[in-house]
Scaffold this active site. Structure first.
Site, short mmCIF file in Angstrom:
data_model
loop_
_atom_site.label_atom_id
_atom_site.label_comp_id
_atom_site.label_asym_id
_atom_site.label_seq_id
_atom_site.Cartn_x
_atom_site.Cartn_y
_atom_site.Cartn_z
N CYS A 195 0.84 -1.20 0.00
CA CYS A 195 0.00 0.00 0.00
C CYS A 195 0.88 1.25 0.00
CB CYS A 195 -0.90 -0.02 1.24
SG CYS A 195 -2.02 1.37 1.38
N HIS A 254 -9.24 -3.69 -1.83
CA HIS A 254 -8.23 -2.92 -1.10
C HIS A 254 -8.65 -1.45 -0.99
CE1 HIS A 254 -3.90 -2.07 -0.02
NE2 HIS A 254 -4.31 -0.86 -0.39
N GLU A 255 -9.05 -0.86 -2.12
CA GLU A 255 -9.42 0.57 -2.12
C GLU A 255 -10.74 0.82 -1.39
OE1 GLU A 255 -7.13 2.60 -2.74
OE2 GLU A 255 -5.82 1.18 -3.75
N HIS A 305 -10.13 1.05 2.20
CA HIS A 305 -9.67 2.39 2.59
C HIS A 305 -10.86 3.31 2.83
CE1 HIS A 305 -5.35 2.42 2.53
NE2 HIS A 305 -5.27 1.93 1.30
#
Length: 176
Positions: free
Chosen positions: A100, A142-143, A146
């Site tokens: 990341c 993953h995003e 976030h």
């Protein structure tokens, strides 16, 4: 536009769950936001970036998937912009190494769904459904994590957490 500073692990904004944005309110500044995200992600050679990684509280993420490029030509990427993304379906399970931009230098084996379906708005404000598998599925998860205030290491095997914490302490000394 501008290459922005990447927010690093430990900064509060990475743990905020971002609320959906109103596209009409966002639209006047959207091009500038997306250009900054694009420039920043490319500058740091990232595969994806969420708005909170550059200090913004908009529920927006951007992902770049390498396209097949003829030998000798510059690498081209397909860009995905997801606004207010929600994962509505997950199937299968795959483990792969993840890193990341907000935790530079750290790579950890993470378990993710093998394929997903995401509902979101695209950069024109139109509703879209993305059926993703492979790298795109991993990058979207993953995003979206976030945007939900989660970081990939939250999914790491609990037995690895002490080692990850130790490595983060060492790596963070070199982050500017």
């Amino acid at each position: 536009m501008a290459v922005r500073r990447i927010v690093k692990y430990g900064e509060d904004i990475l743990r905020q769950k971002l609320k959906p944005v109103d596209f009409k309110t966002l639209e006047p500044q959207l091009d500038a936001i997306l250009q900054d995200m694009h420039d920043t992600c490319m500058s740091f050679q990232g595969a994806g970036l969420s708005a909170n990684q550059i200090g913004l509280t908009h529920r927006i993420a951007m992902i770049f998937i390498p396209e097949k490029t003829p030998k000798g030509e510059a690498q081209k990427f397909k860009r995905y912009v997801v606004i207010n993304p929600v994962i509505v379906s997950k199937k299968g399970c795959v483990t792969d190494e993840e890193g990341c931009l907000s935790l530079p230098g750290l790579w950890v084996e993470i378990e993710r769904a093998e394929s997903i379906v995401v509902h979101c708005l695209n950069e024109k404000g139109l509703p879209v459904e993305i059926h993703a598998k492979g790298f795109l599925a991993k990058a979207l998860q993953h995003e979206i994590d976030h945007l939900d205030g989660k970081i990939f290491i939250d999914h790491a095997d609990p037995k690895l957490k002490p080692e990850i914490k130790k490595e983060l302490k060492k790596l963070s000394k070199n982050w500017s």
